[in-house]
Design a protein around this motif. Structure first.
Motif, PDB file in Angstrom:
ATOM      1  N   LEU A  47      27.225   9.611   4.990  1.00 28.52           N
ATOM      2  CA  LEU A  47      27.653  10.315   6.205  1.00 28.52           C
ATOM      3  C   LEU A  47      27.957   9.331   7.323  1.00 28.52           C
ATOM      4  N   THR A  48      27.109   8.318   7.488  1.00 30.00           N
ATOM      5  CA  THR A  48      27.324   7.331   8.546  1.00 30.00           C
ATOM      6  C   THR A  48      28.514   6.438   8.233  1.00 30.00           C
ATOM      7  N   ASP A  49      28.773   6.163   6.950  1.00 30.75           N
ATOM      8  CA  ASP A  49      29.986   5.430   6.572  1.00 30.75           C
ATOM      9  C   ASP A  49      31.232   6.157   7.060  1.00 30.75           C
ATOM     10  N   PHE A  50      31.230   7.462   6.928  1.00 35.16           N
ATOM     11  CA  PHE A  50      32.387   8.261   7.334  1.00 35.16           C
ATOM     12  C   PHE A  50      32.477   8.428   8.846  1.00 35.16           C
ATOM     13  N   TYR A  51      31.350   8.701   9.493  1.00 39.38           N
ATOM     14  CA  TYR A  51      31.399   9.211  10.860  1.00 39.38           C
ATOM     15  C   TYR A  51      30.781   8.298  11.908  1.00 39.38           C
ATOM     16  N   GLY A  52      30.353   7.100  11.533  1.00 35.11           N
ATOM     17  CA  GLY A  52      29.836   6.161  12.510  1.00 35.11           C
ATOM     18  C   GLY A  52      28.374   6.405  12.853  1.00 35.11           C
ATOM     19  N   SER A  53      27.805   5.491  13.627  1.00 35.53           N
ATOM     20  CA  SER A  53      26.364   5.514  13.881  1.00 35.53           C
ATOM     21  C   SER A  53      25.970   6.027  15.263  1.00 35.53           C
ATOM     22  N   GLU A  54      26.915   6.149  16.182  1.00 37.63           N
ATOM     23  CA  GLU A  54      26.549   6.514  17.553  1.00 37.63           C
ATOM     24  C   GLU A  54      25.852   7.871  17.623  1.00 37.63           C
ATOM     25  N   HIS A  55      26.327   8.823  16.829  1.00 37.45           N
ATOM     26  CA  HIS A  55      25.745  10.177  16.815  1.00 37.45           C
ATOM     27  C   HIS A  55      25.062  10.454  15.480  1.00 37.45           C
ATOM     28  N   ALA A  56      24.538   9.395  14.853  1.00 37.23           N
ATOM     29  CA  ALA A  56      24.016   9.516  13.487  1.00 37.23           C
ATOM     30  C   ALA A  56      22.871  10.508  13.380  1.00 37.23           C
ATOM     31  N   THR A  57      21.961  10.518  14.357  1.00 38.82           N
ATOM     32  CA  THR A  57      20.798  11.401  14.267  1.00 38.82           C
ATOM     33  C   THR A  57      21.216  12.865  14.275  1.00 38.82           C
ATOM     34  N   LEU A  58      22.078  13.230  15.209  1.00 36.39           N
ATOM     35  CA  LEU A  58      22.512  14.618  15.305  1.00 36.39           C
ATOM     36  C   LEU A  58      23.416  14.993  14.139  1.00 36.39           C
ATOM     37  N   ASN A  59      24.301  14.077  13.737  1.00 34.19           N
ATOM     38  CA  ASN A  59      25.188  14.364  12.610  1.00 34.19           C
ATOM     39  C   ASN A  59      24.388  14.585  11.324  1.00 34.19           C
ATOM     40  N   TYR A  60      23.387  13.736  11.101  1.00 35.23           N
ATOM     41  CA  TYR A  60      22.588  13.921   9.894  1.00 35.23           C
ATOM     42  C   TYR A  60      21.731  15.185   9.987  1.00 35.23           C
ATOM     43  N   GLY A  61      21.343  15.552  11.188  1.00 32.63           N
ATOM     44  CA  GLY A  61      20.614  16.803  11.353  1.00 32.63           C
ATOM     45  C   GLY A  61      21.408  17.986  10.834  1.00 32.63           C
ATOM     46  N   LEU A  62      22.717  17.960  11.042  1.00 26.89           N
ATOM     47  CA  LEU A  62      23.568  19.038  10.544  1.00 26.89           C
ATOM     48  C   LEU A  62      23.678  19.000   9.021  1.00 26.89           C
ATOM     49  N   LEU A  63      23.832  17.808   8.452  1.00 27.34           N
ATOM     50  CA  LEU A  63      23.910  17.705   6.998  1.00 27.34           C
ATOM     51  C   LEU A  63      22.584  18.060   6.348  1.00 27.34           C
ATOM     52  N   TYR A  64      21.487  17.695   7.002  1.00 26.84           N
ATOM     53  CA  TYR A  64      20.160  17.919   6.437  1.00 26.84           C
ATOM     54  C   TYR A  64      19.839  19.406   6.282  1.00 26.84           C
TER      55      TYR A  64
END
Length: 425
Positions: free
Chosen positions: A341-358
Protein backbone atom coordinates in the motif's frame (compact mmCIF):
# COMPACT_ATOMS: atom_id res chain seq x y z
CA UNK A 1 11.33 2.54 -5.97
CA UNK A 2 11.15 5.97 -4.37
CA UNK A 3 14.56 7.39 -3.49
CA UNK A 4 14.70 9.03 -0.08
CA UNK A 5 17.63 10.60 1.68
CA UNK A 6 19.13 8.38 4.36
CA UNK A 7 18.56 9.45 7.96
CA UNK A 8 21.50 10.46 10.13
CA UNK A 9 23.24 8.09 12.54
CA UNK A 10 21.22 9.56 15.42
CA UNK A 11 17.99 9.07 13.51
CA UNK A 12 18.99 5.49 12.70
CA UNK A 13 19.47 4.67 16.38
CA UNK A 14 16.08 6.21 17.10
CA UNK A 15 14.60 4.09 14.29
CA UNK A 16 15.60 0.89 16.00
CA UNK A 17 14.43 2.07 19.42
CA UNK A 18 11.05 2.84 17.93
CA UNK A 19 10.94 -0.58 16.29
CA UNK A 20 11.73 -2.35 19.56
CA UNK A 21 9.03 -0.37 21.39
CA UNK A 22 6.60 -1.12 18.58
CA UNK A 23 7.32 -4.84 18.82
CA UNK A 24 6.76 -4.79 22.59
CA UNK A 25 3.43 -3.02 22.13
CA UNK A 26 2.39 -5.55 19.51
CA UNK A 27 3.31 -8.39 21.86
CA UNK A 28 1.19 -6.83 24.60
CA UNK A 29 -1.97 -7.10 22.46
CA UNK A 30 -1.18 -10.42 20.78
CA UNK A 31 -2.89 -12.72 23.27
CA UNK A 32 -6.28 -11.06 22.87
CA UNK A 33 -6.56 -12.52 19.38
CA UNK A 34 -4.31 -15.55 19.40
CA UNK A 35 -5.17 -17.08 22.79
CA UNK A 36 -8.90 -16.43 22.51
CA UNK A 37 -9.53 -20.00 21.35
CA UNK A 38 -8.40 -21.30 24.78
CA UNK A 39 -11.20 -19.35 26.47
CA UNK A 40 -13.99 -20.45 24.11
CA UNK A 41 -14.82 -23.80 25.69
CA UNK A 42 -14.74 -22.75 29.39
CA UNK A 43 -16.63 -19.54 28.67
CA UNK A 44 -19.27 -21.45 26.72
CA UNK A 45 -19.69 -23.90 29.62
CA UNK A 46 -20.00 -21.03 32.11
CA UNK A 47 -22.28 -18.71 30.15
CA UNK A 48 -24.13 -21.21 27.97
CA UNK A 49 -25.15 -20.44 24.40
CA UNK A 50 -24.00 -21.87 21.10
CA UNK A 51 -20.46 -21.89 19.75
CA UNK A 52 -21.51 -19.39 17.08
CA UNK A 53 -22.88 -17.03 19.76
CA UNK A 54 -19.64 -17.16 21.75
CA UNK A 55 -17.58 -16.62 18.59
CA UNK A 56 -19.48 -13.39 17.92
CA UNK A 57 -17.20 -12.00 20.66
CA UNK A 58 -14.19 -12.68 18.47
CA UNK A 59 -15.87 -11.09 15.46
CA UNK A 60 -16.76 -7.97 17.46
CA UNK A 61 -13.17 -7.78 18.66
CA UNK A 62 -11.67 -7.96 15.15
CA UNK A 63 -14.35 -5.83 13.49
CA UNK A 64 -13.85 -2.99 15.98
CA UNK A 65 -10.08 -3.49 15.84
CA UNK A 66 -10.21 -2.95 12.09
CA UNK A 67 -13.28 -0.90 11.15
CA UNK A 68 -12.50 1.80 13.69
CA UNK A 69 -8.89 1.97 12.53
CA UNK A 70 -9.33 4.90 10.09
CA UNK A 71 -10.73 7.04 12.92
CA UNK A 72 -8.06 5.75 15.29
CA UNK A 73 -5.37 6.53 12.71
CA UNK A 74 -6.75 10.07 12.38
CA UNK A 75 -6.50 10.53 16.15
CA UNK A 76 -2.91 9.21 16.14
CA UNK A 77 -1.91 11.68 13.43
CA UNK A 78 -3.72 14.47 15.27
CA UNK A 79 -2.59 13.85 18.86
CA UNK A 80 0.54 11.76 18.41
CA UNK A 81 1.32 8.09 19.05
CA UNK A 82 2.20 8.31 22.75
CA UNK A 83 -1.21 9.44 24.00
CA UNK A 84 -3.22 7.11 21.79
CA UNK A 85 -1.01 4.08 22.51
CA UNK A 86 -1.40 4.76 26.22
CA UNK A 87 -5.18 4.77 25.86
CA UNK A 88 -5.03 1.60 23.76
CA UNK A 89 -2.97 -0.23 26.39
CA UNK A 90 -5.37 0.76 29.15
CA UNK A 91 -8.32 -0.48 27.10
CA UNK A 92 -6.67 -3.84 26.42
CA UNK A 93 -5.95 -4.36 30.12
CA UNK A 94 -9.48 -3.32 31.05
CA UNK A 95 -11.03 -5.66 28.47
CA UNK A 96 -9.47 -8.73 30.09
CA UNK A 97 -9.93 -7.45 33.65
CA UNK A 98 -13.66 -6.89 33.27
CA UNK A 99 -14.20 -10.01 31.14
CA UNK A 100 -13.13 -12.06 34.14
CA UNK A 101 -16.40 -11.28 35.97
CA UNK A 102 -19.03 -11.27 33.18
CA UNK A 103 -22.25 -13.14 33.81
CA UNK A 104 -23.81 -12.95 30.33
CA UNK A 105 -22.76 -13.18 26.70
CA UNK A 106 -23.77 -9.54 26.19
CA UNK A 107 -21.32 -8.44 28.87
CA UNK A 108 -18.63 -10.56 27.20
CA UNK A 109 -19.31 -8.75 23.92
CA UNK A 110 -18.95 -5.36 25.61
CA UNK A 111 -15.76 -6.16 27.52
CA UNK A 112 -13.61 -8.58 25.55
CA UNK A 113 -15.14 -7.59 22.21
CA UNK A 114 -15.69 -3.83 22.34
CA UNK A 115 -13.01 -2.62 24.76
CA UNK A 116 -10.43 -5.09 23.48
CA UNK A 117 -11.15 -4.44 19.82
CA UNK A 118 -10.87 -0.67 20.11
CA UNK A 119 -7.73 -0.86 22.25
CA UNK A 120 -5.88 -3.32 20.05
CA UNK A 121 -6.89 -1.44 16.90
CA UNK A 122 -5.33 1.78 18.18
CA UNK A 123 -2.04 0.02 18.89
CA UNK A 124 -1.92 -2.13 15.77
CA UNK A 125 -2.64 0.51 13.16
CA UNK A 126 -0.51 3.05 15.03
CA UNK A 127 2.58 0.86 15.21
CA UNK A 128 2.39 -0.24 11.56
CA UNK A 129 1.81 3.34 10.43
CA UNK A 130 4.88 4.47 12.36
CA UNK A 131 7.12 1.71 11.01
CA UNK A 132 6.47 2.38 7.31
CA UNK A 133 7.45 6.00 7.98
CA UNK A 134 10.47 5.28 10.21
CA UNK A 135 11.89 2.76 7.70
CA UNK A 136 11.27 4.19 4.20
CA UNK A 137 13.98 1.99 2.62
CA UNK A 138 13.01 -1.28 4.31
CA UNK A 139 9.27 -1.15 4.74
CA UNK A 140 8.73 -4.87 4.24
CA UNK A 141 11.27 -5.87 6.86
CA UNK A 142 10.24 -3.21 9.40
CA UNK A 143 6.52 -3.87 9.19
CA UNK A 144 7.28 -7.59 9.22
CA UNK A 145 9.26 -7.33 12.45
CA UNK A 146 6.59 -5.16 14.08
CA UNK A 147 3.81 -7.48 12.94
CA UNK A 148 5.87 -10.43 14.19
CA UNK A 149 5.44 -9.05 17.69
CA UNK A 150 1.69 -9.36 17.23
CA UNK A 151 1.88 -12.76 15.59
CA UNK A 152 4.41 -14.32 17.97
CA UNK A 153 3.81 -12.45 21.22
CA UNK A 154 1.34 -15.05 22.45
CA UNK A 155 4.17 -17.61 22.56
CA UNK A 156 4.97 -16.22 26.00
CA UNK A 157 1.41 -16.59 27.25
CA UNK A 158 -0.11 -19.66 25.58
CA UNK A 159 1.13 -22.35 27.97
CA UNK A 160 0.83 -20.19 31.14
CA UNK A 161 -2.75 -19.23 30.24
CA UNK A 162 -3.67 -22.81 29.29
CA UNK A 163 -2.23 -24.05 32.60
CA UNK A 164 -3.95 -21.34 34.61
CA UNK A 165 -7.31 -22.03 32.97
CA UNK A 166 -6.94 -25.71 33.88
CA UNK A 167 -5.83 -25.15 37.47
CA UNK A 168 -7.46 -21.86 38.51
CA UNK A 169 -10.20 -21.19 35.97
CA UNK A 170 -10.47 -18.86 33.02
CA UNK A 171 -11.55 -15.87 35.16
CA UNK A 172 -8.29 -15.88 37.09
CA UNK A 173 -6.32 -16.07 33.84
CA UNK A 174 -8.19 -13.11 32.36
CA UNK A 175 -7.74 -11.05 35.52
CA UNK A 176 -4.00 -11.63 35.97
CA UNK A 177 -2.93 -11.42 32.33
CA UNK A 178 -5.12 -8.39 31.75
CA UNK A 179 -3.10 -6.49 34.35
CA UNK A 180 0.22 -7.73 32.92
CA UNK A 181 -0.61 -6.87 29.31
CA UNK A 182 -1.97 -3.45 30.15
CA UNK A 183 1.09 -2.56 32.23
CA UNK A 184 3.60 -3.70 29.59
CA UNK A 185 1.87 -1.73 26.85
CA UNK A 186 1.53 1.35 29.05
CA UNK A 187 5.27 1.46 29.75
CA UNK A 188 6.31 0.88 26.12
CA UNK A 189 3.92 3.56 24.82
CA UNK A 190 5.75 6.31 26.68
CA UNK A 191 8.78 6.10 24.35
CA UNK A 192 7.02 6.46 21.00
CA UNK A 193 7.64 9.53 18.83
CA UNK A 194 6.81 10.59 15.31
CA UNK A 195 9.54 10.20 12.67
CA UNK A 196 11.21 13.18 10.99
CA UNK A 197 10.19 14.03 7.45
CA UNK A 198 12.84 12.62 5.13
CA UNK A 199 12.83 14.61 1.91
CA UNK A 200 12.95 12.97 -1.53
CA UNK A 201 16.07 13.52 -3.66
CA UNK A 202 15.76 14.89 -7.13
CA UNK A 203 15.36 11.86 -9.36
CA UNK A 204 14.17 10.81 -12.78
CA UNK A 205 11.41 8.80 -11.07
CA UNK A 206 10.27 11.64 -8.86
CA UNK A 207 6.77 11.04 -10.12
CA UNK A 208 6.69 8.05 -7.78
CA UNK A 209 7.14 10.18 -4.67
CA UNK A 210 3.58 11.47 -4.57
CA UNK A 211 1.79 10.74 -1.31
CA UNK A 212 -1.92 10.13 -1.72
CA UNK A 213 -4.51 11.37 0.70
CA UNK A 214 -7.17 8.82 1.68
CA UNK A 215 -9.79 10.54 -0.47
CA UNK A 216 -7.50 10.23 -3.50
CA UNK A 217 -6.51 6.64 -2.72
CA UNK A 218 -10.12 5.51 -2.47
CA UNK A 219 -10.66 6.58 -6.10
CA UNK A 220 -8.02 4.19 -7.45
CA UNK A 221 -8.20 0.55 -8.54
CA UNK A 222 -5.16 -0.85 -6.67
CA UNK A 223 -6.63 -0.01 -3.27
CA UNK A 224 -9.84 -1.92 -3.90
CA UNK A 225 -7.98 -4.87 -5.34
CA UNK A 226 -5.76 -4.96 -2.24
CA UNK A 227 -8.86 -4.67 -0.04
CA UNK A 228 -10.52 -7.67 -1.71
CA UNK A 229 -7.32 -9.72 -1.55
CA UNK A 230 -6.70 -8.92 2.11
CA UNK A 231 -10.33 -9.74 2.97
CA UNK A 232 -9.98 -13.21 1.46
CA UNK A 233 -6.64 -13.93 3.13
CA UNK A 234 -7.92 -12.62 6.47
CA UNK A 235 -10.87 -15.00 6.26
CA UNK A 236 -8.53 -17.95 5.82
CA UNK A 237 -6.29 -17.16 8.77
CA UNK A 238 -8.98 -15.97 11.15
CA UNK A 239 -10.97 -19.15 10.60
CA UNK A 240 -8.02 -21.09 12.03
CA UNK A 241 -7.32 -18.52 14.75
CA UNK A 242 -10.88 -18.56 16.07
CA UNK A 243 -11.81 -22.19 15.44
CA UNK A 244 -8.63 -24.21 16.00
CA UNK A 245 -9.75 -25.10 19.53
CA UNK A 246 -13.21 -26.38 18.50
CA UNK A 247 -11.67 -28.14 15.47
CA UNK A 248 -9.13 -29.93 17.65
CA UNK A 249 -11.90 -30.92 20.05
CA UNK A 250 -14.24 -32.19 17.31
CA UNK A 251 -11.53 -34.34 15.72
CA UNK A 252 -10.34 -35.70 19.07
CA UNK A 253 -6.79 -34.31 19.01
CA UNK A 254 -6.92 -31.45 21.53
CA UNK A 255 -5.74 -33.53 24.51
CA UNK A 256 -3.68 -36.10 22.59
CA UNK A 257 0.00 -36.01 23.54
CA UNK A 258 2.66 -34.94 21.06
CA UNK A 259 6.20 -35.08 22.42
CA UNK A 260 4.65 -35.42 25.86
CA UNK A 261 2.58 -32.23 25.52
CA UNK A 262 -1.14 -31.76 24.76
CA UNK A 263 -1.60 -31.18 21.04
CA UNK A 264 -3.76 -28.02 21.23
CA UNK A 265 -1.47 -25.77 23.33
CA UNK A 266 1.54 -27.15 21.43
CA UNK A 267 -0.18 -26.28 18.16
CA UNK A 268 -0.95 -22.77 19.41
CA UNK A 269 2.64 -22.24 20.55
CA UNK A 270 4.16 -23.48 17.28
CA UNK A 271 1.64 -21.41 15.32
CA UNK A 272 2.58 -18.27 17.26
CA UNK A 273 6.23 -18.92 16.37
CA UNK A 274 5.58 -19.47 12.66
CA UNK A 275 3.05 -16.62 12.60
CA UNK A 276 5.76 -14.34 13.94
CA UNK A 277 8.59 -15.70 11.79
CA UNK A 278 6.70 -15.39 8.53
CA UNK A 279 6.16 -11.62 8.82
CA UNK A 280 9.77 -10.40 8.79
CA UNK A 281 10.85 -13.28 6.52
CA UNK A 282 8.38 -12.60 3.73
CA UNK A 283 8.67 -8.86 4.34
CA UNK A 284 12.43 -9.11 3.78
CA UNK A 285 11.88 -11.37 0.75
CA UNK A 286 9.41 -8.91 -0.76
CA UNK A 287 12.00 -6.12 -0.49
CA UNK A 288 14.24 -8.32 -2.68
CA UNK A 289 12.01 -10.12 -5.21
CA UNK A 290 8.92 -7.88 -5.22
CA UNK A 291 5.67 -7.82 -3.30
CA UNK A 292 3.51 -9.65 -5.85
CA UNK A 293 5.96 -12.53 -6.39
CA UNK A 294 6.22 -12.96 -2.63
CA UNK A 295 2.44 -12.90 -2.24
CA UNK A 296 2.07 -15.67 -4.80
CA UNK A 297 4.56 -17.90 -2.98
CA UNK A 298 3.13 -17.27 0.50
CA UNK A 299 -0.56 -17.50 -0.41
CA UNK A 300 0.01 -20.72 -2.38
CA UNK A 301 1.76 -22.16 0.67
CA UNK A 302 -1.26 -21.28 2.79
CA UNK A 303 -3.60 -23.06 0.35
CA UNK A 304 -1.42 -26.16 0.35
CA UNK A 305 -1.28 -26.28 4.14
CA UNK A 306 -5.09 -26.07 4.38
CA UNK A 307 -5.53 -28.92 1.89
CA UNK A 308 -3.06 -31.08 3.82
CA UNK A 309 -4.77 -30.20 7.11
CA UNK A 310 -8.10 -31.47 5.73
CA UNK A 311 -6.45 -34.78 4.90
CA UNK A 312 -4.55 -35.33 8.18
CA UNK A 313 -6.60 -33.44 10.76
CA UNK A 314 -7.12 -36.52 12.96
CA UNK A 315 -3.38 -37.14 13.34
CA UNK A 316 -2.23 -35.18 16.44
CA UNK A 317 1.39 -34.72 15.33
CA UNK A 318 0.46 -33.66 11.80
CA UNK A 319 -2.27 -31.42 13.22
CA UNK A 320 0.39 -29.53 15.18
CA UNK A 321 2.78 -29.29 12.22
CA UNK A 322 0.19 -28.34 9.62
CA UNK A 323 -1.51 -25.66 11.72
CA UNK A 324 1.96 -24.16 12.21
CA UNK A 325 2.55 -24.29 8.44
CA UNK A 326 -0.83 -22.68 7.82
CA UNK A 327 0.13 -19.71 9.96
CA UNK A 328 3.49 -19.44 8.19
CA UNK A 329 1.58 -19.10 4.92
CA UNK A 330 -0.89 -16.58 6.34
CA UNK A 331 0.71 -14.21 8.84
CA UNK A 332 2.83 -12.38 6.26
CA UNK A 333 -0.23 -10.49 5.03
CA UNK A 334 0.44 -8.04 7.86
CA UNK A 335 3.81 -7.11 6.39
CA UNK A 336 3.08 -7.48 2.66
CA UNK A 337 -0.15 -5.49 2.45
CA UNK A 338 0.95 -2.35 4.35
CA UNK A 339 4.26 -2.32 2.45
CA UNK A 340 2.51 -2.70 -0.89
CA UNK A 341 0.00 0.00 0.00
CA UNK A 342 2.80 2.43 0.87
CA UNK A 343 4.64 1.54 -2.36
CA UNK A 344 1.57 2.69 -4.27
CA UNK A 345 0.42 5.65 -2.20
CA UNK A 346 3.44 7.06 -0.37
CA UNK A 347 4.25 7.39 3.31
CA UNK A 348 2.94 10.83 4.31
CA UNK A 349 -0.57 9.51 5.04
CA UNK A 350 0.50 5.91 5.63
CA UNK A 351 -1.18 5.50 9.03
CA UNK A 352 -4.60 6.66 7.89
CA UNK A 353 -4.34 4.93 4.51
CA UNK A 354 -3.47 1.62 6.13
CA UNK A 355 -6.30 2.13 8.60
CA UNK A 356 -8.69 2.01 5.66
CA UNK A 357 -7.10 -1.12 4.19
CA UNK A 358 -6.97 -2.79 7.59
CA UNK A 359 -10.77 -2.78 7.65
CA UNK A 360 -10.49 -5.83 5.37
CA UNK A 361 -9.43 -7.77 8.46
CA UNK A 362 -12.89 -7.08 9.86
CA UNK A 363 -14.50 -8.61 6.79
CA UNK A 364 -12.34 -11.69 7.37
CA UNK A 365 -13.45 -11.82 11.00
CA UNK A 366 -17.11 -12.01 10.03
CA UNK A 367 -16.50 -14.76 7.49
CA UNK A 368 -13.85 -16.66 9.45
CA UNK A 369 -15.54 -16.59 12.86
CA UNK A 370 -19.28 -17.09 13.41
CA UNK A 371 -20.12 -17.81 9.75
CA UNK A 372 -17.58 -20.63 9.60
CA UNK A 373 -19.02 -22.03 12.84
CA UNK A 374 -22.53 -21.74 11.41
CA UNK A 375 -21.47 -23.53 8.21
CA UNK A 376 -19.96 -26.36 10.25
CA UNK A 377 -23.14 -26.59 12.30
CA UNK A 378 -25.31 -26.72 9.18
CA UNK A 379 -23.20 -29.34 7.38
CA UNK A 380 -21.92 -31.31 10.36
CA UNK A 381 -18.34 -31.08 9.09
CA UNK A 382 -15.43 -28.66 8.97
CA UNK A 383 -14.44 -29.88 5.49
CA UNK A 384 -16.60 -27.36 3.54
CA UNK A 385 -15.03 -24.54 5.59
CA UNK A 386 -11.51 -25.78 4.80
CA UNK A 387 -12.32 -26.11 1.10
CA UNK A 388 -13.72 -22.59 0.82
CA UNK A 389 -10.77 -20.90 2.53
CA UNK A 390 -8.27 -22.93 0.45
CA UNK A 391 -10.00 -21.73 -2.73
CA UNK A 392 -9.80 -18.14 -1.43
CA UNK A 393 -6.06 -18.57 -0.90
CA UNK A 394 -5.56 -19.85 -4.45
CA UNK A 395 -7.62 -17.04 -5.97
CA UNK A 396 -5.71 -14.40 -4.00
CA UNK A 397 -2.36 -15.85 -5.09
CA UNK A 398 -3.45 -15.71 -8.73
CA UNK A 399 -4.71 -12.12 -8.40
CA UNK A 400 -1.37 -11.09 -6.89
CA UNK A 401 0.82 -12.50 -9.66
CA UNK A 402 -1.45 -11.36 -12.49
CA UNK A 403 -3.72 -8.36 -11.90
CA UNK A 404 -1.89 -6.65 -9.03
CA UNK A 405 1.52 -7.13 -10.66
CA UNK A 406 0.33 -5.56 -13.89
CA UNK A 407 -1.24 -2.62 -12.08
CA UNK A 408 2.00 -2.05 -10.20
CA UNK A 409 4.04 -2.04 -13.41
CA UNK A 410 1.71 0.53 -14.99
CA UNK A 411 1.35 2.65 -11.86
CA UNK A 412 2.49 6.19 -12.75
CA UNK A 413 0.80 8.59 -10.31
CA UNK A 414 1.17 11.83 -12.26
CA UNK A 415 -2.33 13.21 -11.80
CA UNK A 416 -3.83 14.48 -8.58
CA UNK A 417 -7.18 12.87 -9.35
CA UNK A 418 -6.02 9.56 -10.85
CA UNK A 419 -9.14 7.42 -11.03
CA UNK A 420 -10.00 3.79 -10.99
CA UNK A 421 -11.18 4.03 -14.60
CA UNK A 422 -7.87 5.40 -15.88
CA UNK A 423 -5.96 2.55 -14.26
CA UNK A 424 -8.31 -0.03 -15.77
CA UNK A 425 -7.80 1.19 -19.34
Amino acid sequence: MTQITSPSFSAKSTQWRQLVLGIILMMSISSSQYVWTLFVDPIQKHLGGSLAAIQVTFSIFVVLQTWFSPFQAFLIERFGPRLLMTIGSLLIGASWFFSATVSSITQLYLTYGVLGGIGSGIIYVGVIGLMVRWFPHRRGLATGLAAAGYGAGAILTTFPIAHMIKTSGYSHALFLFGIIQGAVGLIAAQGLVKPPSYQPKATSIANRTKSYRPSEMLRTAPFWLLFIMMSMMSTSGLMIVSEVGPIAKDYGVSHALVLGVAALPLSLTLSRFTNGLTRPFFGWLSDSIGRENTMFIAFSLEALSIVLLISFVTNPALFVVLTGLAFFGWGEIFSLFPSTLTDFYGSEHATLNYGLLYMAQGVGALLGGPLSASLESATGSWTPVFVIVALMDVLTAILAITVLKQLHKRWTPLAENLSKESLAE
